[in-house]
Design a protein around this motif. Structure first.
Motif, mmCIF file in Angstrom:
data_model
loop_
_atom_site.group_PDB
_atom_site.id
_atom_site.type_symbol
_atom_site.label_atom_id
_atom_site.label_comp_id
_atom_site.label_asym_id
_atom_site.label_seq_id
_atom_site.Cartn_x
_atom_site.Cartn_y
_atom_site.Cartn_z
ATOM 1 N N UNK A 281 97.705 68.757 65.681
ATOM 2 C CA UNK A 281 96.820 69.790 65.146
ATOM 3 C C UNK A 281 96.589 69.504 63.667
ATOM 4 N N UNK A 282 95.340 69.218 63.224
ATOM 5 C CA UNK A 282 95.100 68.915 61.809
ATOM 6 C C UNK A 282 95.263 70.157 60.944
ATOM 7 N N UNK A 283 95.694 69.934 59.705
ATOM 8 C CA UNK A 283 95.844 71.041 58.766
ATOM 9 C C UNK A 283 94.528 71.294 58.044
ATOM 10 N N UNK A 284 94.552 72.065 56.962
ATOM 11 C CA UNK A 284 93.332 72.424 56.247
ATOM 12 C C UNK A 284 92.638 71.222 55.626
ATOM 13 N N UNK A 285 93.385 70.178 55.298
ATOM 14 C CA UNK A 285 92.805 68.995 54.695
ATOM 15 C C UNK A 285 92.510 67.905 55.711
ATOM 16 N N UNK A 286 92.722 68.195 56.968
ATOM 17 C CA UNK A 286 92.415 67.228 58.012
ATOM 18 C C UNK A 286 93.525 66.274 58.354
ATOM 19 N N UNK A 287 94.705 66.437 57.762
ATOM 20 C CA UNK A 287 95.819 65.560 58.042
ATOM 21 C C UNK A 287 96.581 66.044 59.272
ATOM 22 N N UNK B 174 90.089 63.577 67.653
ATOM 23 C CA UNK B 174 89.263 63.288 66.473
ATOM 24 C C UNK B 174 89.309 64.447 65.480
ATOM 25 N N UNK B 175 88.959 64.119 64.232
ATOM 26 C CA UNK B 175 88.855 65.142 63.209
ATOM 27 C C UNK B 175 87.599 65.963 63.442
ATOM 28 N N UNK B 176 87.667 67.212 63.068
ATOM 29 C CA UNK B 176 86.488 68.069 63.174
ATOM 30 C C UNK B 176 85.551 67.785 62.006
ATOM 31 N N UNK B 177 84.300 68.234 62.120
ATOM 32 C CA UNK B 177 83.305 67.983 61.062
ATOM 33 C C UNK B 177 83.705 68.677 59.761
ATOM 34 N N UNK B 178 84.216 69.902 59.864
ATOM 35 C CA UNK B 178 84.606 70.625 58.659
ATOM 36 C C UNK B 178 85.763 69.925 57.961
ATOM 37 N N UNK C 5 86.432 66.714 58.082
ATOM 38 C CA UNK C 5 85.919 65.483 57.484
ATOM 39 C C UNK C 5 85.206 65.773 56.170
ATOM 40 N N UNK C 6 84.409 66.862 56.120
ATOM 41 C CA UNK C 6 83.728 67.226 54.875
ATOM 42 C C UNK C 6 84.727 67.565 53.773
ATOM 43 N N UNK C 7 85.783 68.270 54.123
ATOM 44 C CA UNK C 7 86.799 68.599 53.133
ATOM 45 C C UNK C 7 87.480 67.339 52.612
ATOM 46 N N UNK C 8 87.729 66.375 53.518
ATOM 47 C CA UNK C 8 88.364 65.129 53.111
ATOM 48 C C UNK C 8 87.466 64.331 52.176
ATOM 49 N N UNK C 9 86.139 64.292 52.460
ATOM 50 C CA UNK C 9 85.204 63.586 51.586
ATOM 51 C C UNK C 9 85.127 64.239 50.218
ATOM 52 N N UNK C 10 85.131 65.572 50.185
ATOM 53 C CA UNK C 10 85.092 66.283 48.909
ATOM 54 C C UNK C 10 86.344 66.003 48.086
ATOM 55 N N UNK C 11 87.471 65.911 48.746
ATOM 56 C CA UNK C 11 88.712 65.629 48.028
ATOM 57 C C UNK C 11 88.713 64.208 47.470
ATOM 58 N N UNK C 12 88.182 63.233 48.237
ATOM 59 C CA UNK C 12 88.094 61.862 47.748
ATOM 60 C C UNK C 12 87.153 61.772 46.553
ATOM 61 N N UNK C 13 86.052 62.534 46.578
ATOM 62 C CA UNK C 13 85.112 62.547 45.460
ATOM 63 C C UNK C 13 85.775 63.098 44.199
ATOM 64 N N UNK C 14 86.569 64.148 44.354
ATOM 65 C CA UNK C 14 87.283 64.707 43.207
ATOM 66 C C UNK C 14 88.297 63.712 42.645
#
Length: 283
Positions: A200-206, A219-223, A225-234
């Motif tokens: 079960x993935x957590x809030x950050x997709x891990x 698989x990871x959910x779309x939400x 994945x978006x959170x993970x991309x935003x974190x990588x951008x930061x």
């Protein structure tokens, strides 16, 4: 003097107590009737600050200081039984500041008690017994070892301690089995909880990896994945800022070194000029 030539209770000479802590009552005891000078116990009703929880019941607990090493739990219960039924008694090396009662220790697996003075917590059935206990000793010291109930000493005590140290194999087996059963139940609960969280993935997709490994095909959910991309951008933005500040710090150090070199050359020229004019006096 009372009628009949008998001395009154207040006229009887009693042993003098030493300095008594504030709020405590001094009660004399002695090991046997042959002992000349008594030992003093200091008692008071056990109270805690308002708002603080205590494992000992209020108004029914007696707190005792200065319990000698030769006064065991059964001896102290025998001395205080005249005041009322003793519900429980605990000897400790120092006062207990915990708000909850610790788990009972095993009688097979525990360190050997040290032979030094202790404190005692005595819980009576009735609150009136606490006040009766603090008034003990008015007629004389309380005797621990008497003819009706002698306390073993010397070689007899050593033999009794040795006999008590021998472990009953059946009782030991029952305690170990009970402990292992409790431990197995706790491990089973932890495994069940880990199995529920597995995959079960957590809030950050891990996804948490347990002893059984990651569950494939989730698989990871779309939400997520978006959170993970935003974190990588930061992270990239923060790294760029850190690099910029590091470059700025290096440039500042270079400028400072250049200024120091320039001032050093100017000082050398000034000293050379003063030497030529015979005005240079370093001492």
């Amino acid at each position: 003097m009372a009628a009949g030539g008998q001395p009154r209770e207040e006229d009887v000479e009693r042993p003098m107590a030493g300095p008594c802590p504030l709020g405590y009552k001094a009660v004399p005891i002695q090991f046997s009737e042959k002992q000349q000078s008594p030992h003093w116990l200091y008692m008071k009703e056990h109270k805690v600050r308002e708002g603080t929880r205590s494992p000992y019941p209020k108004s029914r607990t007696l707190f005792i200081l200065n319990v000698p090493p030769y006064c065991l739990e059964e001896d102290l219960i025998q001395l205080l039984s005249c005041c009322g039924k003793v519900q429980s008694l605990e000897l400790q090396e120092k006062p207990d500041l915990a708000e909850s009662r610790p788990e009972p220790r095993s009688r097979f697996f525990q360190p050997r008690p040290a032979t030094k003075f202790h404190v005692a917590y005595v819980v009576f059935r009735k609150p009136a017994s606490v006040h009766l206990a603090m008034s003990l000793g008015r007629k004389g010291p309380l005797v621990i070892s008497s003819e009706s109930r002698p306390v073993k000493t010397g070689i007899q005590k050593w033999i009794a301690d040795y006999s008590a140290s021998l472990v009953d194999p059946e009782a030991l087996k029952v305690e170990v089995d009970t402990f292992m059963e409790k431990y197995d139940n706790e491990i089973a609960k932890e495994d069940a909880k880990a199995e529920e969280e597995e995959g079960v993935p957590d809030n950050e997709g891990w996804v948490k990896v347990t002893r059984k490994g990651r569950r494939p095909g989730i698989p990871r959910t779309e939400a997520a994945s978006l959170r993970l991309l935003e974190k990588e951008k930061q992270k990239r933005t923060r790294k760029e800022l850190l690099n910029f500040y590091a470059w700025q710090h290096r440039e500042t150090k270079r400028e400072h070194l250049a200024q120091l070199r320039k001032k050093f050359e100017e000082d050398k020229q000034r000293i050379a000029l003063m030497r030529a004019q015979r005005k240079f006096r370093p001492y």
